[in-house]
Design a protein around this motif. Structure first.
Motif, PDB file in Angstrom:
ATOM      1  N   PHE A 108      69.357  15.231   3.532  1.00 46.18           N
ATOM      2  CA  PHE A 108      70.526  15.430   4.381  1.00 46.18           C
ATOM      3  C   PHE A 108      70.153  15.762   5.821  1.00 46.18           C
ATOM      4  O   PHE A 108      71.009  15.769   6.698  1.00 46.18           O
ATOM      5  CB  PHE A 108      71.467  16.499   3.799  1.00 46.18           C
ATOM      6  N   ARG A 109      68.879  16.014   6.051  1.00 43.65           N
ATOM      7  CA  ARG A 109      68.415  16.252   7.429  1.00 43.65           C
ATOM      8  C   ARG A 109      67.930  14.962   8.083  1.00 43.65           C
ATOM      9  O   ARG A 109      67.472  14.978   9.221  1.00 43.65           O
ATOM     10  CB  ARG A 109      67.318  17.306   7.432  1.00 43.65           C
ATOM     11  N   ALA A 110      68.010  13.839   7.381  1.00 38.90           N
ATOM     12  CA  ALA A 110      67.522  12.571   7.906  1.00 38.90           C
ATOM     13  C   ALA A 110      68.351  12.110   9.099  1.00 38.90           C
ATOM     14  O   ALA A 110      69.551  12.341   9.173  1.00 38.90           O
ATOM     15  CB  ALA A 110      67.561  11.500   6.811  1.00 38.90           C
ATOM     16  N   ASN A 111      67.659  11.446  10.033  1.00 37.46           N
ATOM     17  CA  ASN A 111      68.334  10.818  11.165  1.00 37.46           C
ATOM     18  C   ASN A 111      67.554   9.558  11.530  1.00 37.46           C
ATOM     19  O   ASN A 111      66.585   9.209  10.866  1.00 37.46           O
ATOM     20  CB  ASN A 111      68.489  11.791  12.343  1.00 37.46           C
ATOM     21  N   SER A 112      67.945   8.902  12.577  1.00 40.67           N
ATOM     22  CA  SER A 112      67.337   7.605  12.912  1.00 40.67           C
ATOM     23  C   SER A 112      65.847   7.708  13.191  1.00 40.67           C
ATOM     24  O   SER A 112      65.126   6.736  13.033  1.00 40.67           O
ATOM     25  CB  SER A 112      68.044   6.968  14.106  1.00 40.67           C
TER      26      SER A 112
ATOM     27  N   THR B 226      74.422   0.347   3.380  1.00 41.30           N
ATOM     28  CA  THR B 226      74.180   0.781   4.759  1.00 41.30           C
ATOM     29  C   THR B 226      75.286   0.261   5.672  1.00 41.30           C
ATOM     30  O   THR B 226      75.837   1.018   6.488  1.00 41.30           O
ATOM     31  CB  THR B 226      72.800   0.298   5.248  1.00 41.30           C
ATOM     32  N   GLU B 227      75.635  -1.006   5.542  1.00 38.24           N
ATOM     33  CA  GLU B 227      76.682  -1.596   6.381  1.00 38.24           C
ATOM     34  C   GLU B 227      78.035  -0.918   6.160  1.00 38.24           C
ATOM     35  O   GLU B 227      78.756  -0.621   7.127  1.00 38.24           O
ATOM     36  CB  GLU B 227      76.792  -3.098   6.105  1.00 38.24           C
ATOM     37  N   VAL B 228      78.387  -0.672   4.904  1.00 38.26           N
ATOM     38  CA  VAL B 228      79.654  -0.007   4.579  1.00 38.26           C
ATOM     39  C   VAL B 228      79.662   1.406   5.174  1.00 38.26           C
ATOM     40  O   VAL B 228      80.656   1.841   5.775  1.00 38.26           O
ATOM     41  CB  VAL B 228      79.882   0.042   3.049  1.00 38.26           C
TER      42      VAL B 228
ATOM     43  N   ILE C 246      77.883   2.705   7.716  1.00 39.66           N
ATOM     44  CA  ILE C 246      77.961   2.690   9.187  1.00 39.66           C
ATOM     45  C   ILE C 246      79.395   2.402   9.627  1.00 39.66           C
ATOM     46  O   ILE C 246      79.949   3.095  10.491  1.00 39.66           O
ATOM     47  CB  ILE C 246      76.983   1.662   9.776  1.00 39.66           C
ATOM     48  N   ALA C 247      80.016   1.381   9.047  1.00 32.16           N
ATOM     49  CA  ALA C 247      81.379   1.010   9.430  1.00 32.16           C
ATOM     50  C   ALA C 247      82.385   2.115   9.124  1.00 32.16           C
ATOM     51  O   ALA C 247      83.284   2.386   9.920  1.00 32.16           O
ATOM     52  CB  ALA C 247      81.790  -0.282   8.716  1.00 32.16           C
ATOM     53  N   ALA C 248      82.225   2.768   7.977  1.00 34.32           N
ATOM     54  CA  ALA C 248      83.174   3.802   7.578  1.00 34.32           C
ATOM     55  C   ALA C 248      83.111   5.024   8.493  1.00 34.32           C
ATOM     56  O   ALA C 248      84.141   5.631   8.802  1.00 34.32           O
ATOM     57  CB  ALA C 248      82.924   4.217   6.133  1.00 34.32           C
ATOM     58  N   PHE C 249      81.911   5.394   8.920  1.00 36.54           N
ATOM     59  CA  PHE C 249      81.766   6.615   9.714  1.00 36.54           C
ATOM     60  C   PHE C 249      81.823   6.367  11.223  1.00 36.54           C
ATOM     61  O   PHE C 249      81.969   7.315  11.995  1.00 36.54           O
ATOM     62  CB  PHE C 249      80.475   7.349   9.335  1.00 36.54           C
ATOM     63  N   ALA C 250      81.721   5.114  11.657  1.00 32.76           N
ATOM     64  CA  ALA C 250      81.700   4.803  13.093  1.00 32.76           C
ATOM     65  C   ALA C 250      82.858   5.429  13.871  1.00 32.76           C
ATOM     66  O   ALA C 250      82.637   5.992  14.942  1.00 32.76           O
ATOM     67  CB  ALA C 250      81.650   3.290  13.305  1.00 32.76           C
ATOM     68  N   PRO C 251      84.103   5.353  13.380  1.00 34.10           N
ATOM     69  CA  PRO C 251      85.209   5.900  14.174  1.00 34.10           C
ATOM     70  C   PRO C 251      85.387   7.424  14.062  1.00 34.10           C
ATOM     71  O   PRO C 251      86.255   7.986  14.726  1.00 34.10           O
ATOM     72  CB  PRO C 251      86.434   5.180  13.612  1.00 34.10           C
ATOM     73  N   LEU C 252      84.586   8.090  13.257  1.00 34.48           N
ATOM     74  CA  LEU C 252      84.799   9.517  13.006  1.00 34.48           C
ATOM     75  C   LEU C 252      84.026  10.384  13.994  1.00 34.48           C
ATOM     76  O   LEU C 252      82.795  10.432  13.972  1.00 34.48           O
ATOM     77  CB  LEU C 252      84.392   9.876  11.572  1.00 34.48           C
ATOM     78  N   GLU C 253      84.763  11.094  14.831  1.00 34.34           N
ATOM     79  CA  GLU C 253      84.137  11.969  15.816  1.00 34.34           C
ATOM     80  C   GLU C 253      83.389  13.133  15.178  1.00 34.34           C
ATOM     81  O   GLU C 253      82.448  13.655  15.772  1.00 34.34           O
ATOM     82  CB  GLU C 253      85.182  12.495  16.797  1.00 34.34           C
ATOM     83  N   ILE C 254      83.795  13.532  13.960  1.00 34.62           N
ATOM     84  CA  ILE C 254      83.144  14.664  13.300  1.00 34.62           C
ATOM     85  C   ILE C 254      81.783  14.294  12.715  1.00 34.62           C
ATOM     86  O   ILE C 254      81.020  15.143  12.323  1.00 34.62           O
ATOM     87  CB  ILE C 254      84.023  15.254  12.163  1.00 34.62           C
ATOM     88  N   SER C 255      81.462  13.008  12.702  1.00 31.36           N
ATOM     89  CA  SER C 255      80.208  12.532  12.120  1.00 31.36           C
ATOM     90  C   SER C 255      79.084  12.536  13.151  1.00 31.36           C
ATOM     91  O   SER C 255      79.296  12.245  14.327  1.00 31.36           O
ATOM     92  CB  SER C 255      80.397  11.110  11.584  1.00 31.36           C
ATOM     93  N   ASN C 256      77.872  12.836  12.673  1.00 29.45           N
ATOM     94  CA  ASN C 256      76.672  12.684  13.499  1.00 29.45           C
ATOM     95  C   ASN C 256      76.123  11.267  13.393  1.00 29.45           C
ATOM     96  O   ASN C 256      75.096  10.957  13.977  1.00 29.45           O
ATOM     97  CB  ASN C 256      75.591  13.681  13.056  1.00 29.45           C
TER      98      ASN C 256
ATOM     99  N   THR D 145      74.654   9.796  10.891  1.00 25.00           N
ATOM    100  CA  THR D 145      73.356   9.758  10.203  1.00 25.00           C
ATOM    101  C   THR D 145      73.517   9.479   8.710  1.00 25.00           C
ATOM    102  O   THR D 145      72.541   9.489   7.973  1.00 25.00           O
ATOM    103  CB  THR D 145      72.613  11.097  10.379  1.00 25.00           C
ATOM    104  N   GLU D 146      74.739   9.220   8.274  1.00 30.58           N
ATOM    105  CA  GLU D 146      75.007   9.091   6.839  1.00 30.58           C
ATOM    106  C   GLU D 146      74.155   8.001   6.183  1.00 30.58           C
ATOM    107  O   GLU D 146      73.665   8.186   5.070  1.00 30.58           O
ATOM    108  CB  GLU D 146      76.496   8.825   6.592  1.00 30.58           C
ATOM    109  N   GLN D 147      73.966   6.863   6.851  1.00 34.12           N
ATOM    110  CA  GLN D 147      73.171   5.795   6.263  1.00 34.12           C
ATOM    111  C   GLN D 147      71.709   6.222   6.099  1.00 34.12           C
ATOM    112  O   GLN D 147      71.052   5.825   5.139  1.00 34.12           O
ATOM    113  CB  GLN D 147      73.281   4.494   7.074  1.00 34.12           C
ATOM    114  N   PHE D 148      71.221   7.049   7.014  1.00 39.60           N
ATOM    115  CA  PHE D 148      69.840   7.537   6.914  1.00 39.60           C
ATOM    116  C   PHE D 148      69.708   8.550   5.777  1.00 39.60           C
ATOM    117  O   PHE D 148      68.679   8.616   5.108  1.00 39.60           O
ATOM    118  CB  PHE D 148      69.389   8.151   8.241  1.00 39.60           C
TER     119      PHE D 148
END
Length: 177
Positions: A167-171, A20-22, A24-34, A36-39
């Protein structure tokens, strides 16, 4: 990577928080990301839909992760999988870790009898692994130029691909599917 060996291994139960930590950190700077990847990963894990979940370690530290899960294809083709999310800690990016995760994951998928794999991703990056845009194979709502497939037996299905409901998961999702 100079002097640092990359170990790719199966996810263990105690890796979930690190993954989860990896992620969140990997996708944090990506504007194309929603973001939600960790979820998504947790939802796939909770549903028992992580066919493969691999981590990359450098110096005994988890620095990357890749997930593969089953997909459904409207033409009835079986044994196809979705790749993603794949993530590497920002400090460890551009060192071959993502490439190692993808190559090992695809190799293991083939060993499981998979017929192919598809993903949504950056065009220049995934073409290096043999992924291509396939006419007649689509993911609803996703532009064709970022939807890719790789066949392990030279047969490409035709139709619409559906990724696992995780893949539809979110917070706010209840990830205990």
């Amino acid at each position: 990577m100079t002097g640092q060996e990359i170990l790719i291994r199966d996810e263990r139960k105690d890796d979930a928080v690190l993954i989860t930590e990896v992620t969140i950190a990997a996708f944090a700077p990506l504007e194309i990301s929603n973001h939600t990847e960790q979820f998504i990963i947790e939802a796939l894990r909770s549903a028992g839909a992580l066919t493969l979940s691999l981590v990359a370690e450098v110096n005994s530290r988890v620095v990357g992760h890749i997930a593969f899960s089953p997909v459904a294809i409207s033409d009835g083709t079986k044994n196809w999988y979705g790749l993603g999310p794949v993530s590497v800690l920002p400090l460890y990016q551009r060192r071959g870790i993502g490439k190692a995760l993808i190559q090992e994951g695809l190799s293991q998928l083939k060993g499981l009898g998979a017929k192919g794999c598809c993903l949504v991703g950056h065009p220049e990056y995934y073409k290096k692994f043999g992924f291509k845009n396939v006419a007649g194979l689509a993911l609803e709502g996703v532009p064709d130029e970022v939807f890719f497939a790789l066949s392990f037996d030279s047969h490409y299905p035709q139709g619409d691909v559906t990724f696992h409901e995780g893949f539809r998961a979110n917070s706010s999702s209840n990830v205990k599917l």
